[in-house]
Design an enzyme around this catalytic site. Structure first.
Site, short mmCIF file in Angstrom:
data_model
loop_
_atom_site.label_atom_id
_atom_site.label_comp_id
_atom_site.label_asym_id
_atom_site.label_seq_id
_atom_site.Cartn_x
_atom_site.Cartn_y
_atom_site.Cartn_z
N GLU A 138 -7.02 4.92 7.60
CA GLU A 138 -6.79 6.34 7.28
C GLU A 138 -7.99 6.93 6.55
O GLU A 138 -8.31 8.11 6.72
CB GLU A 138 -5.49 6.48 6.46
CG GLU A 138 -4.27 6.25 7.36
CD GLU A 138 -3.07 5.62 6.68
OE1 GLU A 138 -2.96 5.68 5.45
OE2 GLU A 138 -2.23 5.03 7.41
N GLY A 172 2.14 2.25 10.86
CA GLY A 172 3.12 3.32 10.74
C GLY A 172 3.76 3.73 12.06
O GLY A 172 4.46 4.74 12.13
N SER A 186 3.02 -2.09 10.53
CA SER A 186 4.46 -2.16 10.81
C SER A 186 5.06 -3.53 10.54
O SER A 186 5.94 -4.01 11.26
CB SER A 186 4.75 -1.71 12.26
OG SER A 186 4.35 -0.37 12.44
N HIS A 204 -9.64 1.31 4.66
CA HIS A 204 -8.37 1.51 5.40
C HIS A 204 -8.62 2.50 6.55
O HIS A 204 -9.41 3.43 6.41
CB HIS A 204 -7.30 2.05 4.44
CG HIS A 204 -5.94 2.04 5.07
ND1 HIS A 204 -5.54 3.01 5.94
CD2 HIS A 204 -4.94 1.13 4.99
CE1 HIS A 204 -4.31 2.72 6.36
NE2 HIS A 204 -3.93 1.57 5.80
N ASN A 262 0.88 -1.17 0.00
CA ASN A 262 0.00 0.00 0.00
C ASN A 262 0.91 1.22 0.00
O ASN A 262 1.47 1.56 1.04
CB ASN A 262 -0.89 -0.05 1.26
CG ASN A 262 -1.72 1.21 1.43
OD1 ASN A 262 -1.81 2.03 0.52
ND2 ASN A 262 -2.33 1.37 2.60
N TRP A 263 1.05 1.84 -1.18
CA TRP A 263 2.00 2.96 -1.31
C TRP A 263 1.50 4.19 -0.56
O TRP A 263 2.25 5.12 -0.35
CB TRP A 263 2.21 3.31 -2.77
CG TRP A 263 2.95 2.29 -3.58
CD1 TRP A 263 3.40 1.06 -3.15
CD2 TRP A 263 3.35 2.40 -4.96
NE1 TRP A 263 4.05 0.43 -4.17
CE2 TRP A 263 4.03 1.21 -5.30
CE3 TRP A 263 3.19 3.38 -5.93
CZ2 TRP A 263 4.56 0.99 -6.57
CZ3 TRP A 263 3.71 3.15 -7.20
CH2 TRP A 263 4.38 1.98 -7.52
N LYS A 264 0.22 4.25 -0.24
CA LYS A 264 -0.40 5.46 0.34
C LYS A 264 -0.09 6.66 -0.57
O LYS A 264 0.00 6.48 -1.78
CB LYS A 264 0.08 5.66 1.77
CG LYS A 264 -0.11 4.38 2.61
CD LYS A 264 0.00 4.58 4.07
CE LYS A 264 -0.24 3.25 4.77
NZ LYS A 264 -0.25 3.36 6.22
N GLU A 278 -5.89 -4.78 10.42
CA GLU A 278 -4.84 -3.80 10.66
C GLU A 278 -5.14 -3.05 11.96
O GLU A 278 -5.90 -2.08 11.95
CB GLU A 278 -4.77 -2.80 9.51
CG GLU A 278 -4.44 -3.41 8.18
CD GLU A 278 -3.79 -2.40 7.23
OE1 GLU A 278 -2.68 -2.67 6.78
OE2 GLU A 278 -4.39 -1.35 6.99
#
Ligand code: PGA
Length: 252
Positions: free
Chosen positions: A99, A175, A215, A97, A9-11, A169
Site C-alpha cells: 500500500e 485484503g 488474507s 508494504h 498490521n492494523w493499517k 505478500e
C-alpha cells in the site's frame, strides 16, 4: 535459530481509545498463557504507538510502526523518523508494504533509505515484497520479488540482515479474501531464502524469518505455516479481531 513471528498490521484502523483497549486485551491474553511459539507484534498507526508501547512494556507482545521517514530529522512536515519510533519503545517497523508502494509511490530507492534509517536507529525491519495480479499471471512474480529485494534491501550488510524479517505478500491476496495456496507461498519463500543465501550465505539465509501475508485467517493459517520456509505471518484484517488474531498465533 530461525524465529517464528506473527505480526498484526492494523493499517489505518481504530481510534486511539479503541487501539489502546485492543492492545491491552492482546497483552492480557498472551501474558496469561504459556509462552507462544511465535513472537507476537502489533504494528499500529503512529498516533497509537507511544501508548501501545507503554502498555506492552514488560509483556510478551512487541510493538512496531507501519512506516518511517527516509530522512533522519528536520524540515519534513508530517513525517515520523525511525528515531522517534524507537523512542516510543517500539521494536519493529514495516517497510515497503504494497500500500505504501502503490498509493504513496515509494520506490526501491526510497525503501532502501528507509531501511537504512530504521536499522541505524536500532529498529528491526519487516521488509515487504510481492507481485501484483498481472505480474503473477504473466509469470513475472519471481523477477519482481528479486528486484524489490535486490534494490530495496540487499544493499545492506550481512550483519544488518540479522535485524531484518522479510514478508512475502502477494498484492492480489491482500485484503481480497484470495490467499496464495500453501504451495505457492512455499515456492516463493524458498526462492526468497535462496536469494538471501546467494547474497549473504547459507547461515544468514537459514536464520532469516520469512512471513507470509495476504488474507491469512484462522481457517488457513495452520496449513500455510506448516510449510518449511514459512515462518509466520503478517496479518491485516484478521489482526483487528482478538479471537482471529490469537487463533492465528496459535496456528504457528
Ligand atoms: P490482509 O492484509 O491480511 O488484510 O490481507 C495483510 C497485509 O496487508 O499486511
Amino acid at each position: 535459530m530461525r524465529k517464528k513471528i506473527v505480526a498484526g498490521n492494523w493499517k489505518m484502523n481504530m481510534n486511539l481509545a479503541e487501539g489502546l483497549k485492543f492492545a491491552e486485551s492482546v497483552s492480557r491474553y498472551f501474558n496469561n498463557k504459556p509462552a507462544a511459539k511465535a513472537e507476537v507484534i502489533l504494528c499500529t498507526p503512529f498516533i497509537h504507538l507511544g501508548g501501545v508501547s507503554a502498555i506492552l512494556e514488560n509483556s510478551k507482545v512487541a510493538s512496531g510502526a507501519q512506516n518511517c521517514a527516509s530522512e533522519e530529522s528536520g524540515a519534513y512536515t508530517g513525517e515520523v523518523s525511525a528515531g522517534m519510533i524507537k523512542s516510543t519503545g517500539a521494536k519493529y517497523v514495516i517497510i515497503g508494504h504494497s500500500e505504501r508502494r502503490s498509493y504513496y509511490h515509494e520506490d526501491d530507492a526510497i525503501l532502501n533509505r528507509k531501511t537504512s534509517m530504521a536499522l541505524k536507529s536500532g529498529l528491526k525491519v519487516i521488509f515487504c515484497c510481492g507481485e501484483v495480479k498481472e505480474e503473477r499471471e504473466t509469470g513475472k512474480h519471481f523477477e519482481v520479488v528479486k528486484r524489490q529485494l535486490g534494490n530495496g534491501l540487499f544493499l545492506h550488510s550481512g550483519k544488518e540482515m540479522a535485524e531484518v524479517v522479510i514478508a512475502y505478500e502477494p498484492v492480489w491476496a491482500i485484503g481480497t479474501g484470495l490467499t496464495a495456496t500453501p504451495d505457492q507461498a512455499q515456492e516463493m519463500h524458498k526462492f526468497i531464502r535462496q536469494l538471501v543465501s546467494e547474497k549473504y550465505g547459507k547461515e544468514i539465509a537459514e536464520d532469516m524469518t520469512i512471513l507470509y501475508g495476504g488474507s491469512c485467517k484462522p481457517s488457513n493459517a495452520a496449513e500455510i505455516f506448516s510449510k518449511p520456509d514459512v515462518d509466520g505471518g503478517l496479518i491485516g484484517g484478521a489482526s483487528l479481531k482478538l479471537d482471529d488474531f490469537t487463533a492465528i498465533v496459535e496456528a504457528v
